[in-house]
Design an enzyme around this catalytic site. Structure first.
Site, PDB file in Angstrom:
ATOM      1  N   GLY A  11       3.322  27.854  37.157  1.00 50.78           N
ATOM      2  CA  GLY A  11       3.976  26.626  36.722  1.00 50.78           C
ATOM      3  C   GLY A  11       5.379  26.523  37.282  1.00 50.78           C
ATOM      4  CE  LYS A  12       8.086  25.106  42.321  1.00 51.67           C
ATOM      5  NZ  LYS A  12       8.707  26.434  42.332  1.00 51.67           N
ATOM      6  N   GLY A  13       8.320  25.779  35.819  1.00 53.83           N
ATOM      7  CA  GLY A  13       8.971  25.472  34.540  1.00 53.83           C
ATOM      8  C   GLY A  13      10.233  24.691  34.838  1.00 53.83           C
ATOM      9  CG  PHE A  15      16.282  24.530  34.261  1.00 54.63           C
ATOM     10  CD1 PHE A  15      16.054  24.527  32.906  1.00 54.63           C
ATOM     11  CD2 PHE A  15      16.901  23.424  34.820  1.00 54.63           C
ATOM     12  CE1 PHE A  15      16.441  23.472  32.118  1.00 54.63           C
ATOM     13  CE2 PHE A  15      17.295  22.353  34.030  1.00 54.63           C
ATOM     14  CZ  PHE A  15      17.071  22.381  32.677  1.00 54.63           C
ATOM     15  N   GLY A  16      13.001  26.658  37.056  1.00 51.91           N
ATOM     16  CA  GLY A  16      12.575  27.884  37.742  1.00 51.91           C
ATOM     17  C   GLY A  16      11.060  27.968  37.742  1.00 51.91           C
ATOM     18  CB  VAL A  18       6.426  30.019  34.927  1.00 56.18           C
ATOM     19  CG1 VAL A  18       5.710  30.960  33.963  1.00 56.18           C
ATOM     20  CG2 VAL A  18       7.664  29.410  34.264  1.00 56.18           C
ATOM     21  CE  LYS A  33      12.379  28.807  33.481  1.00 56.69           C
ATOM     22  NZ  LYS A  33      12.117  27.819  32.470  1.00 56.69           N
ATOM     23  CG  ASP A 136      14.577  20.701  28.138  1.00 54.31           C
ATOM     24  OD1 ASP A 136      14.205  21.317  29.154  1.00 54.31           O
ATOM     25  OD2 ASP A 136      14.396  19.478  27.970  1.00 54.31           O
TER      26      ASP A 136
HETATM   27  C1  LIG Z   1      -1.828  24.936  33.651  1.00 52.42           C
HETATM   28  N1  LIG Z   1      -0.893  25.796  32.958  1.00 52.42           N
HETATM   29  C2  LIG Z   1      -1.202  27.069  32.756  1.00 52.42           C
HETATM   30  O1  LIG Z   1      -2.250  27.547  33.092  1.00 52.42           O
HETATM   31  C3  LIG Z   1      -0.185  27.910  32.048  1.00 52.42           C
HETATM   32  C4  LIG Z   1      -0.501  29.035  31.283  1.00 52.42           C
HETATM   33  C5  LIG Z   1      -1.859  29.616  30.952  1.00 52.42           C
HETATM   34  N2  LIG Z   1       0.670  29.565  30.794  1.00 52.42           N
HETATM   35  C6  LIG Z   1       1.715  28.806  31.265  1.00 52.42           C
HETATM   36  C7  LIG Z   1       3.115  29.003  31.008  1.00 52.42           C
HETATM   37  C8  LIG Z   1       3.719  30.048  30.289  1.00 52.42           C
HETATM   38  C9  LIG Z   1       3.136  31.209  29.678  1.00 52.42           C
HETATM   39  O2  LIG Z   1       1.943  31.529  29.689  1.00 52.42           O
HETATM   40  N3  LIG Z   1       4.105  31.942  29.088  1.00 52.42           N
HETATM   41  C10 LIG Z   1       5.328  31.330  29.269  1.00 52.42           C
HETATM   42  C11 LIG Z   1       6.623  31.715  28.834  1.00 52.42           C
HETATM   43  C12 LIG Z   1       7.716  30.908  29.156  1.00 52.42           C
HETATM   44  C13 LIG Z   1       7.511  29.749  29.898  1.00 52.42           C
HETATM   45 CL1  LIG Z   1       8.894  28.748  30.261  1.00 52.42          CL
HETATM   46  C14 LIG Z   1       6.233  29.341  30.330  1.00 52.42           C
HETATM   47  C15 LIG Z   1       5.136  30.163  30.014  1.00 52.42           C
HETATM   48  C16 LIG Z   1       1.202  27.750  32.041  1.00 52.42           C
HETATM   49  C17 LIG Z   1       2.029  26.675  32.701  1.00 52.42           C
END
Ligand SMILES: CNC(=O)c1c(C)[nH]c(/C=C2\C(=O)Nc3ccc(Cl)cc32)c1C
Length: 274
Positions: A11-13, A15-16, A18, A33, A136
């Site tokens: 993922g594009k969290g 500010f950074g 992931v 991240k 946010d």
């Molecule tokens: C389609 N999205 C995904 O598959 C996804 C999954 C399974 N997990 C995430 C994102 C996080 C995740 O799994 N743990 C995180 C902790 C902090 C932040 Cl800022 C983001 C995450 C994402 C974007």
């Protein structure tokens, strides 16, 4: 870095980026991240350090758990290792329901609201140290674990990434959840988090943001109009009333986390799941 193996970017969290990672010692799946501090001023770096230290203190079932941080001086990057949330983020959940033209059940919405309130409570009413604001809250920052429980992510970091920082300029996104006080340049406060949480629950019910606009001026006017369209009629007046109260124009009219914890639907859920 060598304690972890990068699996893939997920993922594009804000500010950074992931990425999903695996801890070599025990194979535990986590995420990190990646933040590039190369362009940061000393003041911003200091702010980042203090915010990461805030993250370390946050231990709550509805807040994404912090595990570790790695500083890569050569690349001027900091990696913040956090809990993997298998269920992904709420933005993806809303997108799926919208695509399938299927509303989220009211039961599920109350459950998610209760857990967001519980997570916010633990920060707004932190015992030791000073309270922490999220700053946010949005569907892209609300995650789900494998059993569908809420984990609020990106806590605290966004003070560092406020409008004045280098990140805000690069990180362009329409501020759909900006509160009325933020528009009129007043101080961000805990009731601003309540406003954003109200917008998140609104979007989870209506499957669209409470205020939509093509530009920020029009968005600001809609936010300050105080007009909130009713959520779909299948949802109770009780749910809509809570959302409306959280999105009161006047911040003192909004319920605090203490007030929200006393709402029967919310307190029952939290008691059952303690
Ligand atoms: C389609 N999205 C995904 O598959 C996804 C999954 C399974 N997990 C995430 C994102 C996080 C995740 O799994 N743990 C995180 C902790 C902090 C932040 Cl800022 C983001 C995450 C994402 C974007």
């Amino acid at each position: 870095m060598d304690n972890y193996e990068k699996i893939q970017e997920i993922g594009k969290g804000s500010f950074g980026s992931v990425s999903k990672i695996k801890r070599k010692a025990d194979g535990k799946v986590l995420v990190w991240k990646e933040l590039n501090y190369g362009k940061m001023s000393d003041k911003e770096k200091q702010q980042l350090v203090s915010e990461v230290n805030i993250l370390r203190e946050l231990k709550h079932p509805n807040i994404v758990r912090y595990y570790d941080r790695i500083i890569d001086k050569d690349q001027a990057k900091i990696y913040i290792v956090m809990e993997y949330c298998e269920g992904g983020d709420m933005a993806a959940l809303i997108k799926k329901h919208k695509r399938d033209k299927e509303f989220v059940s009211e039961e599920k919405i109350w459950k998610i609201l209760a857990q967001i309130v519980s997570g916010l409570y633990s920060c707004h009413r932190k015992k030791e140290g000073n309270r922490i604001l999220h700053r946010d809250l949005k569907p892209g920052n609300v995650f789900f674990d494998s059993s569908g429980n809420v984990r609020i992510g990106d806590f605290g970091l966004s003070r560092m990434m406020g409008e004045e920082s280098v990140y805000a300029q690069t990180h362009v996104g329409t501020p759909y959840y900006m509160s009325p006080e933020q528009i009129s340049d007043q101080k961000y406060n805990e009731k601003s988090d309540i406003w954003s949480a109200g917008c998140v629950i609104y979007e989870l019910s209506a499957l669209r943001a409470p205020f939509e606009a093509t530009n920020q001026i029009q968005l600001a006017m809609k936010i300050k109009s105080g007009k909130i369209e009713r959520i779909p009629t299948q949802y109770s007046d009780e749910l809509f009333k809570v959302i409306q109260s959280m999105m009161s124009l006047e911040k003192d009219q909004r319920p605090s986390v203490d007030d929200l914890m006393t709402i029967p639907k919310i307190s029952h859920f939290l008691k059952e799941n303690q």
